[in-house]
Write a protein that holds these residues in place. Structure first.
Motif, PDB file in Angstrom:
ATOM      1  N   PRO A  20       0.695  -1.157  -0.114  1.00 41.46           N
ATOM      2  CA  PRO A  20       0.223   0.110  -0.012  1.00 41.46           C
ATOM      3  C   PRO A  20       0.676   1.344   0.009  1.00 41.46           C
ATOM      4  N   ASN A  64      -8.541 -11.361  16.669  1.00 44.07           N
ATOM      5  CA  ASN A  64      -7.203 -10.742  16.810  1.00 44.07           C
ATOM      6  C   ASN A  64      -6.130 -11.676  15.872  1.00 44.07           C
ATOM      7  N   ILE A  65      -5.095 -10.939  15.830  1.00 41.88           N
ATOM      8  CA  ILE A  65      -3.829 -11.879  15.045  1.00 41.88           C
ATOM      9  C   ILE A  65      -3.224 -12.643  16.414  1.00 41.88           C
ATOM     10  N   THR A  66      -2.711 -13.818  16.012  1.00 38.62           N
ATOM     11  CA  THR A  66      -2.047 -14.632  17.055  1.00 38.62           C
ATOM     12  C   THR A  66      -1.387 -15.720  16.473  1.00 38.62           C
ATOM     13  N   VAL A  90      -7.461  -5.018  12.604  1.00 38.58           N
ATOM     14  CA  VAL A  90      -6.242  -5.063  13.715  1.00 38.58           C
ATOM     15  C   VAL A  90      -5.647  -3.771  13.832  1.00 38.58           C
ATOM     16  N   GLU A  91      -5.492  -2.805  13.054  1.00 33.84           N
ATOM     17  CA  GLU A  91      -4.862  -1.470  13.215  1.00 33.84           C
ATOM     18  C   GLU A  91      -5.739  -0.630  14.065  1.00 33.84           C
ATOM     19  N   LEU A  93      -7.396  -2.151  16.623  1.00 33.86           N
ATOM     20  CA  LEU A  93      -7.105  -2.522  17.775  1.00 33.86           C
ATOM     21  C   LEU A  93      -5.762  -1.843  18.567  1.00 33.86           C
ATOM     22  N   ILE A  94      -4.801  -2.040  17.447  1.00 31.88           N
ATOM     23  CA  ILE A  94      -3.316  -1.371  17.911  1.00 31.88           C
ATOM     24  C   ILE A  94      -3.525  -0.102  18.315  1.00 31.88           C
ATOM     25  N   GLU A  97      -5.167  -0.048  21.851  1.00 28.69           N
ATOM     26  CA  GLU A  97      -4.417  -0.588  22.833  1.00 28.69           C
ATOM     27  C   GLU A  97      -3.118   0.469  23.081  1.00 28.69           C
ATOM     28  N   LYS A  98      -2.747   1.391  22.319  1.00 36.56           N
ATOM     29  CA  LYS A  98      -1.671   2.210  22.492  1.00 36.56           C
ATOM     30  C   LYS A  98      -2.069   3.433  23.400  1.00 36.56           C
ATOM     31  N   HIS A 110     -12.936  -7.465  10.797  1.00 34.62           N
ATOM     32  CA  HIS A 110     -11.800  -7.688   9.511  1.00 34.62           C
ATOM     33  C   HIS A 110     -12.852  -7.319   8.554  1.00 34.62           C
TER      34      HIS A 110
ATOM     35  N   MET B   1       5.833  -2.310  24.480  1.00 39.39           N
ATOM     36  CA  MET B   1       4.638  -1.604  24.098  1.00 39.39           C
ATOM     37  C   MET B   1       3.821  -2.534  23.376  1.00 39.39           C
ATOM     38  N   PHE B   4       1.258  -6.985  22.922  1.00 42.80           N
ATOM     39  CA  PHE B   4      -0.008  -7.662  22.839  1.00 42.80           C
ATOM     40  C   PHE B   4      -0.137  -8.378  21.232  1.00 42.80           C
ATOM     41  N   LEU B   5       0.988  -8.103  20.639  1.00 39.02           N
ATOM     42  CA  LEU B   5       1.152  -8.320  19.223  1.00 39.02           C
ATOM     43  C   LEU B   5       2.005  -9.740  18.744  1.00 39.02           C
ATOM     44  N   PRO B   6       1.679 -10.699  18.227  1.00 38.50           N
ATOM     45  CA  PRO B   6       2.748 -11.861  18.027  1.00 38.50           C
ATOM     46  C   PRO B   6       4.027 -11.288  17.688  1.00 38.50           C
ATOM     47  N   LYS B  29       1.602  -0.759   8.324  1.00 37.93           N
ATOM     48  CA  LYS B  29       0.739  -0.832   7.106  1.00 37.93           C
ATOM     49  C   LYS B  29       1.151  -2.096   6.322  1.00 37.93           C
ATOM     50  N   PHE B  30       2.393  -2.232   5.873  1.00 48.01           N
ATOM     51  CA  PHE B  30       2.779  -3.326   4.975  1.00 48.01           C
ATOM     52  C   PHE B  30       2.258  -4.631   5.513  1.00 48.01           C
ATOM     53  N   LEU B  32       0.040  -5.449   7.961  1.00 51.50           N
ATOM     54  CA  LEU B  32      -1.374  -5.469   7.967  1.00 51.50           C
ATOM     55  C   LEU B  32      -1.985  -5.769   6.446  1.00 51.50           C
ATOM     56  N   HIS B  33      -1.403  -5.241   5.738  1.00 53.34           N
ATOM     57  CA  HIS B  33      -1.779  -5.615   4.257  1.00 53.34           C
ATOM     58  C   HIS B  33      -1.365  -6.926   3.900  1.00 53.34           C
ATOM     59  N   LEU B  35      -1.308  -9.535   5.889  1.00 52.65           N
ATOM     60  CA  LEU B  35      -2.268 -10.219   6.636  1.00 52.65           C
ATOM     61  C   LEU B  35      -3.399 -10.450   5.776  1.00 52.65           C
TER      62      LEU B  35
END
Lengths: 204, 204
Positions: A20, A64-66, A90-91, A93-94, A97-98, A110, B1, B4-6, B29-30, B32-33, B35
């Motif tokens: 992107p 969520n991703i895992t 997920v963006e 959620l991030i 969370e931040k 999704h 920080m 919570f992400l893998p 962004k890359f 998540l894309h 994904l």
């Protein structure tokens, strides 16, 4: 036009262009950068991309991703299971969370319902949200879809779907963004900010 | 920080961040894309990166990128072997090829002499340029390094190196860029443009 360049180089430029916001010029820059980097660095990037797609799955509870069956947020006993924040991706959620200010759990859709793009309710991950509500113990669902037409439509759809369940449904508050400049804020947001005005409590 | 992400997600973000001009936000962004994209698309990107590093080598004559011993430009019999344009990197070769106005051959240095960065003449691909000149038949060397301190220094170094050889050495012309605005052009460029002024020939 680029017949003087090797095919594999142009193929890499083409693959990078699919990311992107990456145009041809940036894709060239990426490929020329990899050209200069050691073999191991390029291999690490390639291997990480492969491993990422192999290992990443969606949490069976919240999507969520895992890399496991259930994600780390769903597994965290210190988080409030009675409050679920529904987000588009997920963006989002991030982003929440931040803030560090939400201690409940999530549900990642999704996607959003978008009839013009042919995306209906069955194309987003709504079913397991219903399952979660039916299992009980959920007190509040915060719908945090984006404040655009599709996000609003999806929020309304979910609200209707859950209206007979014993669960409080809320939507993220509208108003002026912190640091925003009043004169540049659209009328609808400003009207919403007026409606959601707060009493300034000088006694505290 | 981002606990919570893998890990594999964060690792991919980290690898993407190494690409030029890519900050953490773009790297997210890359990732998540990817994904959201089908497995095959991610695999194609990974495989192309691997294959690129395996297949790409430098032309044994001019150091341009190629998958063979000698690049397509060096092999092209329709190009003038007596004129060699010396460039810092492949990106400069691409820029000149895109003009469509150069029919000679190239020599890619893969760097510039930069004493402050510890890059000396032996660190760039100068030796096979000398070999080419010594083999004869070269009439002109156009030094097209960038018009900055390192580029100028490298141009001077090459000119000195070749001064006893029977070869004409030229440098790209300085002047105002086409479409440039006179008032915004620095004094040195403007002085150079005055020096390199051309007679307007109305008789033709």
């Amino acid at each position: 036009m680029y017949s003087f360049l090797p095919n594999i180089f142009l193929k890499l430029v083409n693959e990078f262009s699919k990311l992107p916001g990456v145009g041809e010029k940036t894709a060239f820059k990426f490929a020329l950068h990899l050209l200069k980097r050691p073999e191991e660095e390029a291999r690490l990037l390639a291997d990480t991309i492969s491993k990422f797609k192999e290992d990443i799955k969606l949490c069976s509870v919240c999507n969520n991703i895992t890399t496991e069956e259930v994600c780390s947020i769903c597994k965290d006993p210190s988080r409030d299971s009675a409050t679920i924040c529904v987000v588009e991706g997920v963006e989002d959620l991030i982003a929440i969370e931040k803030t560090g200010n939400f201690r409940g759990k999530y549900h990642v859709l999704h996607g959003v319902i978008s009839p013009l793009d042919g995306i209906g309710p069955e194309d987003i991950k709504l079913k397991n949200l219903l399952d979660r509500v039916d299992k009980g113990d959920i007190k509040e669902i915060i719908i945090a879809t984006n404040p655009d037409i599709e996000g609003e439509g999806t929020a309304l759809y979910i609200a209707k779907l859950l209206k007979d369940k014993k669960v409080k449904i809320t939507r993220l508050g509208y108003g002026i963004p912190v640091g925003g400049d009043l004169e540049f804020i659209d009328e609808i947001t400003l009207s919403q900010a007026l409606e959601s005005r707060k009493t300034l409590d000088f006694d505290r």
